[in-house]
Design a protein around this motif. Structure first.
Motif, PDB file in Angstrom:
ATOM      1  N   LEU A 166       0.824  -1.208   0.000  1.00  0.00           N
ATOM      2  CA  LEU A 166       0.000   0.000   0.000  1.00  0.00           C
ATOM      3  C   LEU A 166       0.860   1.261   0.000  1.00  0.00           C
ATOM      4  CD1 LEU A 166      -2.875  -0.923   2.498  1.00  0.00           C
ATOM      5  CD2 LEU A 166      -2.880  -1.051  -0.003  1.00  0.00           C
ATOM      6  N   SER A 167       2.063   1.137   0.527  1.00  0.00           N
ATOM      7  CA  SER A 167       2.970   2.287   0.546  1.00  0.00           C
ATOM      8  C   SER A 167       3.324   2.753  -0.854  1.00  0.00           C
ATOM      9  CB  SER A 167       4.245   1.944   1.324  1.00  0.00           C
ATOM     10  OG  SER A 167       4.910   0.827   0.736  1.00  0.00           O
ATOM     11  N   GLU A 168       3.319   1.836  -1.822  1.00  0.00           N
ATOM     12  CA  GLU A 168       3.589   2.225  -3.208  1.00  0.00           C
ATOM     13  C   GLU A 168       2.446   3.059  -3.776  1.00  0.00           C
ATOM     14  OE1 GLU A 168       6.441   1.688  -5.213  1.00  0.00           O
ATOM     15  OE2 GLU A 168       7.133   1.386  -3.153  1.00  0.00           O
ATOM     16  N   LEU A 169       1.237   2.745  -3.385  1.00  0.00           N
ATOM     17  CA  LEU A 169       0.082   3.524  -3.827  1.00  0.00           C
ATOM     18  C   LEU A 169       0.037   4.874  -3.124  1.00  0.00           C
ATOM     19  CD1 LEU A 169      -2.631   0.702  -3.742  1.00  0.00           C
ATOM     20  CD2 LEU A 169      -1.211   1.393  -5.674  1.00  0.00           C
ATOM     21  N   GLU A 170       0.422   4.875  -1.864  1.00  0.00           N
ATOM     22  CA  GLU A 170       0.374   6.116  -1.078  1.00  0.00           C
ATOM     23  C   GLU A 170       1.281   7.196  -1.653  1.00  0.00           C
ATOM     24  OE1 GLU A 170      -1.699   6.766   1.471  1.00  0.00           O
ATOM     25  OE2 GLU A 170      -2.588   4.807   1.093  1.00  0.00           O
ATOM     26  N   LYS A 171       2.296   6.801  -2.407  1.00  0.00           N
ATOM     27  CA  LYS A 171       3.183   7.792  -3.024  1.00  0.00           C
ATOM     28  C   LYS A 171       2.405   8.753  -3.918  1.00  0.00           C
ATOM     29  CE  LYS A 171       7.331   4.868  -3.256  1.00  0.00           C
ATOM     30  NZ  LYS A 171       8.281   4.199  -4.174  1.00  0.00           N
ATOM     31  N   TYR A 172       1.295   8.253  -4.472  1.00  0.00           N
ATOM     32  CA  TYR A 172       0.531   9.037  -5.441  1.00  0.00           C
ATOM     33  C   TYR A 172      -0.807   9.534  -4.882  1.00  0.00           C
ATOM     34  CZ  TYR A 172       3.846   6.505  -8.353  1.00  0.00           C
ATOM     35  OH  TYR A 172       5.009   5.968  -8.883  1.00  0.00           O
ATOM     36  N   TYR A 173      -0.967   9.421  -3.568  1.00  0.00           N
ATOM     37  CA  TYR A 173      -2.238   9.833  -2.980  1.00  0.00           C
ATOM     38  C   TYR A 173      -2.130  11.229  -2.385  1.00  0.00           C
ATOM     39  CZ  TYR A 173      -6.158  10.194   0.208  1.00  0.00           C
ATOM     40  OH  TYR A 173      -7.272  10.645   0.874  1.00  0.00           O
ATOM     41  N   LEU A 174      -3.043  12.102  -2.769  1.00  0.00           N
ATOM     42  CA  LEU A 174      -3.141  13.435  -2.199  1.00  0.00           C
ATOM     43  C   LEU A 174      -4.422  13.496  -1.378  1.00  0.00           C
ATOM     44  CD1 LEU A 174      -2.141  15.802  -5.145  1.00  0.00           C
ATOM     45  CD2 LEU A 174      -0.704  14.856  -3.361  1.00  0.00           C
ATOM     46  N   GLU A 175      -4.274  13.705  -0.099  1.00  0.00           N
ATOM     47  CA  GLU A 175      -5.422  13.706   0.803  1.00  0.00           C
ATOM     48  C   GLU A 175      -6.440  14.768   0.409  1.00  0.00           C
ATOM     49  OE1 GLU A 175      -6.278  13.904   5.634  1.00  0.00           O
ATOM     50  OE2 GLU A 175      -4.240  14.110   4.830  1.00  0.00           O
ATOM     51  N   ASN A 176      -7.719  14.370   0.423  1.00  0.00           N
ATOM     52  CA  ASN A 176      -8.851  15.280   0.198  1.00  0.00           C
ATOM     53  C   ASN A 176      -8.865  15.913  -1.195  1.00  0.00           C
ATOM     54  OD1 ASN A 176      -9.737  14.954   2.928  1.00  0.00           O
ATOM     55  ND2 ASN A 176      -8.145  16.393   3.565  1.00  0.00           N
TER      56      ASN A 176
END
Length: 430
Positions: A166-176
């Motif tokens: 999931l950490s690999e996906l989190e690299k591209y996640y911008l909250e809200n």
């Protein structure tokens, strides 16, 4: 993001707090009123900024709270005025939120320059308006990525069962910034026990890109599959007016990145001018540069959350990959006819695209196949779908809209699903 709205909210706060400067007005009621109004405004600002809630409903809430906390409301004249205001608000709420699928058709008819629609029935185009006009796709573009995913799984280039941290996906996640799409997908994956030791299968990542429209999953898959391979799908399907695919999240960060490079000294107008002055090629190069920094985990120009003003969001929205409803008529028709992928890739693609069959029993009763992908920003609302009934009749429906004001956007968003159901009923049942 809404400077004039913030001025209005500031006015409400001043109206409730300024009387407290006089000792005689410092009653328990007045103090309570000031606290309640101020707290309400703080909460609605957080809701608008962090949850991306359209401002109209929070504004109405502030008005109601202001009336209810004003002692003069409870006089005879005040009750009459309050009653009239509440009736007007109720009428406005009914207008905005009651089911009115005809509104979408009226918008299409009355705004031919701002709406494109194409309907195909059994391979024949029966409705076509502005079909060759390129418009921003938003998340509809993820359909092309899904096709290349199915191709690469079929060819053995990638393993759908590969476990992705999931950490690999989190690299591209911008909250809200995605309307809660990525967190909602993660919640579903936890409930269904798809996440094991902080990892999830690549196939579930692809399904989350389409069903929940996770932008983080999308940019991960663009990196995983390769933009060059994805863009070959556009050539293979002969989508003559389709722009190249590039990362969505990194594009939203362009203004933040540029401002960081100038030590945070640029105004919103200066940032807008800089972005508008870039050619599309220069803009895409900048987006890829940002994407590479996110991929490497080297991004130090934001603190995992961003708040992009509406004018800059408009630049981002307009410069997302564009295409026509005619292009996506071809895409949906190819999926429906099992010609979108390499041989034997059809079932993989349908498993991703046909999420409406999974979540609605009524669709399983009516149709043999139903696949869809929507896409929206603050400035566009798009839908692309295909269905096949139990007798083999096929319909593809593509609708792209833009150029609306806030009220029109709310009405379209409220009624687009009901409108599309009516269209499908009309063409499937005749």
């Amino acid at each position: 993001m809404y400077p004039f709205l913030w001025i209005v909210f500031a006015g409400f706060i001043l109206l409730s707090t300024l009387p407290l400067l006089s000792a005689k007005n410092r009653t328990k009621w007045k103090i309570t009123q000031a606290i309640v109004v101020t707290a309400t405004i703080i909460l609605v600002i957080l809701a608008i900024e962090l949850l991306q809630i359209p401002p109209l409903v929070p504004l109405i809430l502030v008005v109601i709270v202001s009336f209810l906390t004003d002692k003069s409301t409870y006089t005879k004249a005040g009750l009459i005025i309050t009653g009239v205001v509440l009736l007007l608000l109720a009428a406005g709420a009914y207008y905005l939120f009651h089911d009115d699928p005809d509104y979408v058709q009226k918008y299409i008819d009355n705004n031919p320059q701002q709406a494109s629609i194409q309907i195909n029935v059994n391979g024949e185009t029966v409705v076509s308006q502005q079909a060759n006009v390129k418009r921003p796709l938003a998340s509809v573009v993820k359909t092309v990525i899904a096709i290349e995913y199915a191709n690469q799984v079929t060819e053995g280039t990638i393993d759908p069962d590969q476990q992705i941290p999931l950490s690999e996906l989190e690299k591209y996640y911008l909250e809200n910034t995605d309307g809660g799409a990525h967190p909602a997908w993660l919640d579903d994956m936890r409930v269904t026990e798809q996440i094991v030791n902080g990892e999830i299968s690549l196939h579930q990542v692809a399904k989350g890109m389409i069903h929940y429209s996770s932008n983080a999953n999308t940019d991960f898959l663009i990196e995983k599959l390769g933009a060059e391979s994805i863009n070959r799908v556009i050539e293979t399907l002969e989508l003559d007016n389709h722009d190249p695919v590039y990362p969505l999240v990194s594009a939203l960060l362009t203004s933040v990145y540029l401002n960081h490079q100038h030590d945070g000294n640029l105004s919103d107008q200066e940032l807008e001018d800089m972005l508008q002055a870039m050619s599309l090629e220069e803009y895409r190069e900048l987006v890829w540069q940002i994407h590479d920094e996110l991929k490497q985990g080297e991004s130090d120009f934001f603190d995992e959350t961003v708040s992009v003003p509406m004018d800059l969001q408009k630049v981002w929205s307009d410069r997302l990959p564009n295409a026509t409803v005619e292009d996506y008529g071809k895409v949906m028709q190819a999926i429906s006819n099992n010609t979108a992928t390499v041989p034997e890739g059809e079932e993989i693609l349908r498993d991703i695209m046909e999420w409406p069959m999974e979540i609605h029993q009524s669709n399983r009763e009516k149709y043999a196949h139903f696949g869809a992908k929507g896409g929206s920003t603050a400035f566009i609302i798009n839908q692309a779908l295909y269905v096949e009934d139990n007798n083999g009749k096929k319909v593809e429906l593509i609708l792209f809209t833009e150029g609306f004001n806030l009220i029109e956007r709310m009405k379209i968003n409220q009624n687009i699903n009901a409108y599309m159901k009516e269209i499908l009923a009309e063409y499937i049942e005749t």
